[in-house]
Design an enzyme around this catalytic site. Structure first.
Site, PDB file in Angstrom:
ATOM      1  CD  GLU A  35      14.603  12.020  22.552  1.00 47.75           C
ATOM      2  OE1 GLU A  35      15.032  10.859  22.392  1.00 47.75           O
ATOM      3  OE2 GLU A  35      13.392  12.302  22.594  1.00 47.75           O
ATOM      4  CE  LYS A  92      24.712  25.190  24.531  1.00 48.39           C
ATOM      5  NZ  LYS A  92      25.987  24.622  24.009  1.00 48.39           N
ATOM      6  CD  GLU A 143      26.789   7.413  23.865  1.00 46.96           C
ATOM      7  OE1 GLU A 143      26.871   8.335  24.690  1.00 46.96           O
ATOM      8  OE2 GLU A 143      25.893   7.346  23.009  1.00 46.96           O
ATOM      9  CB  THR A 162      24.615  17.009  29.713  1.00 47.01           C
ATOM     10  OG1 THR A 162      26.021  16.895  29.519  1.00 47.01           O
ATOM     11  CG2 THR A 162      24.255  18.470  29.738  1.00 47.01           C
ATOM     12  CB  CYS A 171      22.564   8.603  20.166  1.00 48.39           C
ATOM     13  SG  CYS A 171      21.303   8.836  18.905  1.00 48.39           S
TER      14      CYS A 171
HETATM   15  P1  NAD Z   1      26.877  16.807  25.899  1.00 46.03           P
HETATM   16  O1  NAD Z   1      25.916  16.332  26.924  1.00 46.03           O
HETATM   17  O2  NAD Z   1      28.277  17.039  26.299  1.00 46.03           O
HETATM   18  O3  NAD Z   1      26.383  18.158  25.248  1.00 46.03           O
HETATM   19  C1  NAD Z   1      25.112  18.282  24.632  1.00 46.03           C
HETATM   20  C2  NAD Z   1      24.676  19.726  24.706  1.00 46.03           C
HETATM   21  O4  NAD Z   1      24.533  20.085  26.083  1.00 46.03           O
HETATM   22  C3  NAD Z   1      25.676  20.722  24.125  1.00 46.03           C
HETATM   23  O5  NAD Z   1      24.981  21.779  23.502  1.00 46.03           O
HETATM   24  C4  NAD Z   1      26.415  21.215  25.347  1.00 46.03           C
HETATM   25  O6  NAD Z   1      26.954  22.508  25.198  1.00 46.03           O
HETATM   26  C5  NAD Z   1      25.302  21.223  26.382  1.00 46.03           C
HETATM   27  N1  NAD Z   1      25.799  21.097  27.759  1.00 46.03           N
HETATM   28  C6  NAD Z   1      26.906  20.449  28.184  1.00 46.03           C
HETATM   29  N2  NAD Z   1      27.053  20.596  29.516  1.00 46.03           N
HETATM   30  C7  NAD Z   1      26.002  21.344  29.938  1.00 46.03           C
HETATM   31  C8  NAD Z   1      25.612  21.856  31.208  1.00 46.03           C
HETATM   32  N3  NAD Z   1      26.320  21.637  32.304  1.00 46.03           N
HETATM   33  N4  NAD Z   1      24.468  22.580  31.278  1.00 46.03           N
HETATM   34  C9  NAD Z   1      23.736  22.823  30.166  1.00 46.03           C
HETATM   35  N5  NAD Z   1      24.084  22.402  28.937  1.00 46.03           N
HETATM   36  C10 NAD Z   1      25.202  21.660  28.820  1.00 46.03           C
HETATM   37  O7  NAD Z   1      26.794  15.743  24.715  1.00 46.03           O
HETATM   38  P2  NAD Z   1      27.613  15.758  23.364  1.00 46.03           P
HETATM   39  O8  NAD Z   1      28.982  15.235  23.634  1.00 46.03           O
HETATM   40  O9  NAD Z   1      27.457  17.062  22.676  1.00 46.03           O
HETATM   41  O10 NAD Z   1      26.787  14.710  22.482  1.00 46.03           O
HETATM   42  C11 NAD Z   1      26.994  13.361  22.514  1.00 46.03           C
HETATM   43  C12 NAD Z   1      25.895  12.667  23.278  1.00 46.03           C
HETATM   44  O11 NAD Z   1      24.624  12.932  22.686  1.00 46.03           O
HETATM   45  C13 NAD Z   1      26.033  11.164  23.248  1.00 46.03           C
HETATM   46  O12 NAD Z   1      25.827  10.655  24.541  1.00 46.03           O
HETATM   47  C14 NAD Z   1      24.919  10.729  22.316  1.00 46.03           C
HETATM   48  O13 NAD Z   1      24.480   9.415  22.530  1.00 46.03           O
HETATM   49  C15 NAD Z   1      23.872  11.724  22.607  1.00 46.03           C
HETATM   50  N6  NAD Z   1      22.872  11.775  21.538  1.00 46.03           N
HETATM   51  C16 NAD Z   1      21.626  11.268  21.767  1.00 46.03           C
HETATM   52  C17 NAD Z   1      20.665  11.275  20.756  1.00 46.03           C
HETATM   53  C18 NAD Z   1      19.272  10.739  20.993  1.00 46.03           C
HETATM   54  O14 NAD Z   1      18.386  11.066  20.209  1.00 46.03           O
HETATM   55  N7  NAD Z   1      19.042   9.939  22.015  1.00 46.03           N
HETATM   56  C19 NAD Z   1      20.982  11.816  19.511  1.00 46.03           C
HETATM   57  C20 NAD Z   1      22.267  12.325  19.311  1.00 46.03           C
HETATM   58  C21 NAD Z   1      23.203  12.312  20.335  1.00 46.03           C
END
Ligand code: NAD
Length: 496
Positions: A264, A188, A398, A245, A299
């Protein structure tokens, strides 16, 4: 060498926003779509299938059927290896198209979509392909009347939910180990960047990954994402995204089948500079390059600098002098270093944090403004706050934009305490020419990845992941197989 005209290429590009389920491109069951917009200019690129529960269910059923009949898991590792190597080759062969899709979809500079995103994606898939026929199982040192085999088996159906900041790379970090180990996957992608995931799915099938083994369902988090994480036939969720999330992922598992959850999550990584590090310019240039790379949407970005008070003014001066090199430009221009923020919501979030930084008393020494509004896209200047305090919002949360906070410290003990005083623990770095201090501080930092006198080293061979609210589990390296396999013990009696 003739330069590619990326604008021309972009206008000739064909999009296909349909889901990929059981080897077929499909519209959403409801027929609904959502608009996939480019942050470069706010233009709609294409409608994309709005996956919901019915689509996720169809994808999971296809993945389950593919797993149960062993069409993939049952192939010898050497055969899966060859197919995944072909998949990697196809990614490289489609590099211009994939890079263009990535840049149009999420706004990063085309030079980096090519040199970083496509290249790392292909390497990741190839690396796990290469690894899978070289990992051995174990025989336990039991008594002579028995044989105990400790084997790894694929887990079954893996749900992969990924963010928008490195759409292809994040997908590859889940796909590489999961597919190599013989699992089926339902991916997804983020609703903000679904295009390359769909294309990767097609390339996998062209390479010979059987239908049903790799499915892609685009859609919103609270619809497709939630349905996938709650599904009773999904054995594990590999999630990359926000800590907010990530919490939900654990709840979904608790409310459904206790599927394994590997999170992650976010970061607020500390970059600690001691006065005994002599090449201050290198440290300052490294932090600028790292925080402004990918528009600050990384991240592991070193968003919190802790610098000794005796060198802080000089450090801030050199870092701020780097800012002109990272002024936002047209992401399709190969010379551009910093592109567009992924969408208007994220732009507002970043600008909101910048306003909060000023109102809480930090000093904005450079940047702070939205630019290039005439393009219709979302661009923010590289921004540096000096005299931040660790308790300020900009030092705790963040931001996920090109915003650096600089905090001054007096002693090593204080530096370590400040660095560890964070809900996050993803990455950190220490800059010191004193060998003992560098080791001492590296050990004391509560982070999954610590860098000494550098920040940008990274490789598929090493684990990536964090302590504390930055998540659990590790992507990359052989350790990633732990998240997609079950450990089985088989006892065999040996008669005298
Ligand atoms: P997000 O949590 O908003 O979304 C991530 C994914 O989860 C998307 O596909 C989104 O559609 C899905 N999602 C959102 N709400 C959901 C729900 N209620 N139920 C199920 N799925 C849901 O994050 P984002 O804004 O897309 O990404 C940014 C974040 O990702 C930052 O916090 C960043 O630090 C983190 N990140 C972490 C790593 C790592 O390896 N630790 C790598 C890249 C990004």
């Amino acid at each position: 060498m003739t330069q590619i005209n990326w604008h021309e290429r972009a206008s000739a590009l064909r999009f296909d926003g349909r889901a990929l389920i059981d080897g077929e491109r499909r519209d959403a069951h409801s027929g609904e779509t959502f608009d996939c917009k480019s942050p470069i200019d706010g233009r709609v690129l294409t409608p994309v299938a709005r996956g919901r529960e019915a689509d996720v269910d169809a994808a999971v059923k296809a993945a389950r059927a593919a797993f149960d009949d062993q069409r993939w898991a049952g192939k010898p590792p050497a055969v899966r290896k060859r197919i995944l190597q072909r998949f990697s080759d196809k990614i490289l062969a489609a590099k211009d198209e994939l890079a263009l899709l990535e840049t149009l979809d999420m706004g990063k500079p085309i030079q980096y979509s090519l040199s970083v995103d496509v290249a790392s994606t292909a390497r990741c898939i190839a690396w796990y392909a290469e690894a899978i026929d070289k990992v051995y199982d174990e025989v336990a040192p039991t008594a002579a009347n028995a044989l105990a085999l400790i084997t790894r088996e694929p887990m079954g159906v893996i749900g992969a939910i990924v963010p928008w900041n490195y759409p292809m790379i994040m997908a590859a970090w889940k796909l590489g180990p999961a597919l190599a180990a013989g699992n089926s996957v339902v991916l997804k992608p983020s609703e903000k960047s679904p295009l390359t995931a769909l294309r990767l799915g097609e390339l996998a099938i062209e390479a010979g990954v059987p239908p049903g083994v790799f499915n892609v369902v685009p859609g919103f988090g609270h619809e497709a994402g939630e349905a996938l994480a709650l599904h009773m036939e999904v054995d594990a969720i590999g999630f990359t995204g926000s800590t907010r999330t990530g919490r939900r992922m654990l709840e979904y598992a608790g409310r459904s089948n206790l599927k394994r959850v590997y999170n992650e999550l976010g970061g607020k990584s500390a970059f600690v500079v001691f006065p005994d590090f002599k090449d201050l310019a290198r440290a300052a240039k490294t932090v600028a390059a790292s925080i402004f790379f990918n528009q600050g949407e990384s991240c592991n970005a070193p968003s919190r600098v802790l610098v000794h008070e005796s060198i802080a003014d000089e450090f801030v001066r050199i870092t701020a002098a780097e800012a002109p090199n990272y002024q936002p430009g047209d992401p399709l221009d190969p010379a551009t270093e910093m592109g567009a923020i992924v969408d208007e919501t994220q732009l507002r979030t970043v600008l909101g944090y910048i306003a909060t930084g000023s109102s809480e008393g930090a000093t904005c020494v450079t940047g702070g403004r939205q630019v290039r509004q005439d393009t219709g896209g979302y661009y923010v200047q590289p921004t540096i706050f000096d005299h931040a305090a660790n308790g300020m919002t900009i030092a705790r949360e963040e931001i996920f934009g090109p915003v650096l906070s600089v905090i001054r410290f007096k002693t090593e003990q204080e530096a370590v305490q400040l660095a560890n005083n964070s809900a996050y623990g993803l990455s950190a770095s220490v800059w010191s020419d004193n060998l003992s201090r560098a080791h001492r501080v590296a050990r004391a930092l509560r982070a999954g990845m610590v860098h000494v006198n550098q920040y940008d080293e990274d490789d598929i061979t090493v684990p990536f992941g964090g302590y504390k609210q930055s998540g659990n589990g590790r992507d990359k390296s052989l350790h990633a197989f732990d998240k997609v396999t079950e450990l089985k013990t088989t006892w065999i009696r040996i008669d005298p």
